[in-house]
Design a protein around this motif. Structure first.
Motif, PDB file in Angstrom:
ATOM      1  N   ILE A  78     -21.744 -49.691  14.584  1.00 17.78           N
ATOM      2  CA  ILE A  78     -22.695 -49.916  13.501  1.00 17.78           C
ATOM      3  C   ILE A  78     -24.009 -50.489  14.022  1.00 17.78           C
ATOM      4  O   ILE A  78     -25.053 -50.385  13.378  1.00 17.78           O
ATOM      5  CB  ILE A  78     -22.075 -50.839  12.425  1.00 17.78           C
ATOM      6  CG1 ILE A  78     -22.934 -50.854  11.169  1.00 17.78           C
ATOM      7  CG2 ILE A  78     -21.879 -52.239  12.979  1.00 17.78           C
ATOM      8  CD1 ILE A  78     -23.061 -49.523  10.502  1.00 17.78           C
ATOM      9  N   ARG A 185     -26.972 -48.540   9.657  1.00 26.10           N
ATOM     10  CA  ARG A 185     -26.663 -49.582   8.679  1.00 26.10           C
ATOM     11  C   ARG A 185     -27.315 -49.261   7.315  1.00 26.10           C
ATOM     12  O   ARG A 185     -26.721 -49.487   6.262  1.00 26.10           O
ATOM     13  CB  ARG A 185     -27.110 -50.948   9.197  1.00 26.10           C
ATOM     14  CG  ARG A 185     -26.507 -52.128   8.450  1.00 26.10           C
ATOM     15  CD  ARG A 185     -26.848 -53.428   9.139  1.00 26.10           C
ATOM     16  NE  ARG A 185     -26.204 -53.575  10.406  1.00 26.10           N
ATOM     17  CZ  ARG A 185     -24.968 -54.025  10.569  1.00 26.10           C
ATOM     18  NH1 ARG A 185     -24.237 -54.334   9.506  1.00 26.10           N
ATOM     19  NH2 ARG A 185     -24.443 -54.157  11.769  1.00 26.10           N
ATOM     20  N   SER A 189     -25.224 -48.434   3.766  1.00 25.67           N
ATOM     21  CA  SER A 189     -25.379 -49.352   2.644  1.00 25.67           C
ATOM     22  C   SER A 189     -25.725 -48.635   1.344  1.00 25.67           C
ATOM     23  O   SER A 189     -25.807 -49.267   0.295  1.00 25.67           O
ATOM     24  CB  SER A 189     -26.472 -50.384   2.957  1.00 25.67           C
ATOM     25  OG  SER A 189     -27.729 -49.743   3.118  1.00 25.67           O
TER      26      SER A 189
END
Length: 605
Positions: A78, A185, A189
């Motif tokens: 990540i 990321r 999200s």
């Protein structure tokens, strides 16, 4: 379950966030239909159809990248710093409103974006040819009027113009590739972004479209699992969300007795259920042990650390017996004279009890060449000192005193038969014996514990106090007779239990008068295991020299003295057994045997 929808574990976990946890899932189908065990990071995880999993924490660890062209997958952490561009969808949009509403992120954060029309567009007096690129700059909202999108049109030689298009305008519109760039990321999200395909901004890595899927580290609890279960969300198993249906389900956490002992005091008293039968039945011979069975119930009243002593019966008995006795035992003891079968045993005892006096119980002939003196039944001896020396040729040496006492020298390897001379006839409590005398100690119970229905120690002609110890214990009783309590040594009994929500079998704040069992019989296995813990570094007794009848002089002690000198450095480490009043958890081990001198000097009385 009825009314629930099964989803792949990966998809379900990706839809969660920390605010909605915990969630209870039920395994319903998938690759692991009848249950499988798989090793993940060194620990085994087993799921079976119907299992309930209570997810308590999720943590995003990596991203799975699937190449759309060949279905190959690889993972990226990540924290990967590379950037990605959205791959335009090949499907057309029928209205401007549909295209705007399906943007991968909120409109304000995704502007501007560019689209084109498959056919000619006529907006008022403006005609736009097929394939003209329009960049959406904003959405214009007007009261009592239809919303419009304000678009920029770039013409030849960098000329540009703006036009407003109603959101209901129909046509065949296609999304153009955007210059927007996203990190992993940022993509993970957003649920809208996760539904899109991407390619690397750096096309040398992979120019083909990729489907990106989050891989979570899932932390959960399961019924009858001692440890928290940890597994990746990529396991190929289907689950259903049964949180509302199973919100009252109690997830049982098994505890060992040592773990129960670590529970806070507020957990006691409480009712527990036995999950697994005790594994070390051979260590105990007490009446309550056979009743400890799977699915049975106990009351755990309190935890603590109990001072205990280990008692044994005479070794001359056909079947020796061993007992763990609480220091709260109320019987009375009288000391018994100890018996010794060698000079070495006298030497060891004299270190713990200076001024030891014994009486000879069997005649011993003199052997001059080995320095062994003659002894007669009834002679009384007192250990006065221990020396390292070369033995004289005669067995006896010394000088007669005015009171007709005589000193003799006896080597440690000399065999003999002696009994301790006692002038003490007092009755002692168990705790008083520990304060005044060193262990081991021979005693006899001359007054039974009147609080015990049956005192198992009363009636033995001689008992030996082998050792004193502090044992972590749990005071327990059975639900059907809660007033009869016993102490379970947690380090010597392996058993799994869990605390139930069952009520205590007495009125609130009105517990019965408890009677605690103070004597627990243990098996010889317990005694040997205990001795192994304490005697691993004990010095062996001295070995006698080989007899050489051709010489009248005593044998040379070169090797013997060398061994004694070698053990001299360890002499300071040997200490007498601690008194009961100074017990510690580390005092379980018996002290190592002291290093022997060459000879011991006795005084004939």
């Amino acid at each position: 379950m009825a009314g629930t929808t099964a989803l792949p574990l990966q998809e379900f976990i990706a839809s969660l966030d920390d605010n909605c946890l915990p969630k209870i899932l039920q395994v319903c189908s998938g690759v692991y239909f009848q249950g499988s065990i798989y090793e993940i990071s060194g620990s085994e995880v087993c799921f079976s159809t119907g299992d309930l999993i209570k997810v308590t924490k999720i943590e995003l660890l990596s991203v799975s990248c699937q190449d759309v062209a060949n279905n190959e997958t690889f993972e990226l952490p990540i924290s990967h710093t590379g950037l990605f561009k959205v791959v335009p969808e090949e499907m057309p949009y029928s209205t401007v409103e549909e295209m705007v509403s399906l943007r991968p992120v909120g409109l304000d954060s995704s502007l501007p974006f560019t689209f084109s029309s498959h056919s000619k567009m006529t907006i008022g007096n403006l005609a736009l040819g097929a394939g003209t690129a329009l960049t959406v700059l904003s959405v214009e909202k007007h009261k009592d009027q239809e919303d419009q999108v304000r678009c920029l049109i770039r013409g030849q030689q960098e000329a540009s113009a703006e036009v407003c298009i109603p959101v209901s305008f129909r046509g065949e519109f296609y999304e153009c590739e955007s210059e927007e760039r996203f990190t992993l990321r940022e993509i993970m999200s957003s649920s809208s972004l996760r539904s899109r395909r991407f390619r690397f901004v750096n096309a040398t890595k992979c120019d083909r479209p990729l489907i990106l899927s989050p891989v979570y580290h899932v932390q959960a609890v399961m019924n009858l699992r001692k440890n928290v279960v940890k597994f990746p969300s990529s396991l190929e198993v289907d689950v259903v969300d049964v949180t509302e249906l199973c919100k009252d389900v109690n997830f049982i956490v098994p505890l060992s007795l040592s773990e129960v002992h670590s529970e806070p005091n507020k957990s006691f008293p409480g009712v527990v259920e036995i999950i697994e039968d005790p594994e070390t039945r051979s260590l105990f011979k007490c009446s309550w042990l056979p009743e400890l069975r799977k699915n049975g119930h106990l009351i755990f009243h309190k935890k603590g650390t109990s001072p205990m002593i280990l008692l044994s019966t005479l070794k001359s008995r056909k079947t020796p017996q061993y007992f763990l006795v609480s220091q709260q035992y109320g019987g009375r003891f009288r000391r018994r004279p100890r018996e010794f079968n060698s000079v070495y045993e006298l030497y060891v005892a004299s270190i713990h009890a200076p001024g030891l006096k014994v009486s000879v119980t069997r005649n011993c002939e003199e052997v001059e060449e080995e320095g062994l003196p003659a002894l007669s039944v009834g002679e009384q001896l007192e250990v006065v000192r221990c020396d390292r020396m070369v033995l004289p040729c005669e067995g006896k040496s010394g000088q007669n005193q005015s009171d007709e006492k005589e000193e003799i020298i006896m080597p440690l390897y000399m065999e003999g038969h002696f009994v301790e001379v006692l002038s003490d006839n007092k009755k002692y409590k168990l705790c008083d014996l520990g304060k005044q005398f060193s262990l081991p100690l021979d005693v006899k119970v001359v007054g039974r514990d009147t609080e015990l229905e049956k005192d198992p120690l009363y009636g033995f002609s001689c008992l030996r106090i082998e050792a004193a110890m502090l044992e972590p214990t749990i005071q327990a009783s059975f639900v059907h007779k809660p007033e009869y309590c016993f102490e379970i040594p947690t380090q010597w009994l392996s058993m799994s239990v869990y605390f139930t929500t069952d009520p205590l079998p007495w009125p609130k704040d009105q517990p019965p008068k408890f009677q605690v069992e103070r004597v627990t019989e243990v098996a010889d296995t317990f005694f040997y295991e205990f001795r192994k813990l304490g005697n691993s570094d004990a010095e062996p007794p001295p070995r006698p020299p080989k007899r050489n009848m051709s010489f009248s002089a005593p044998p040379k002690k070169t090797k013997k003295s060398k061994k004694a000198n070698k053990s001299k450095h360890q002499a300071d480490k040997s200490v007498p057994t601690k008194q009961f009043s100074d017990l510690t958890l580390n005092n379980k081990k018996r002290p190592p045997a002291p290093p022997p001198p060459v000879s011991v000097t006795f005084q004939c009385m």
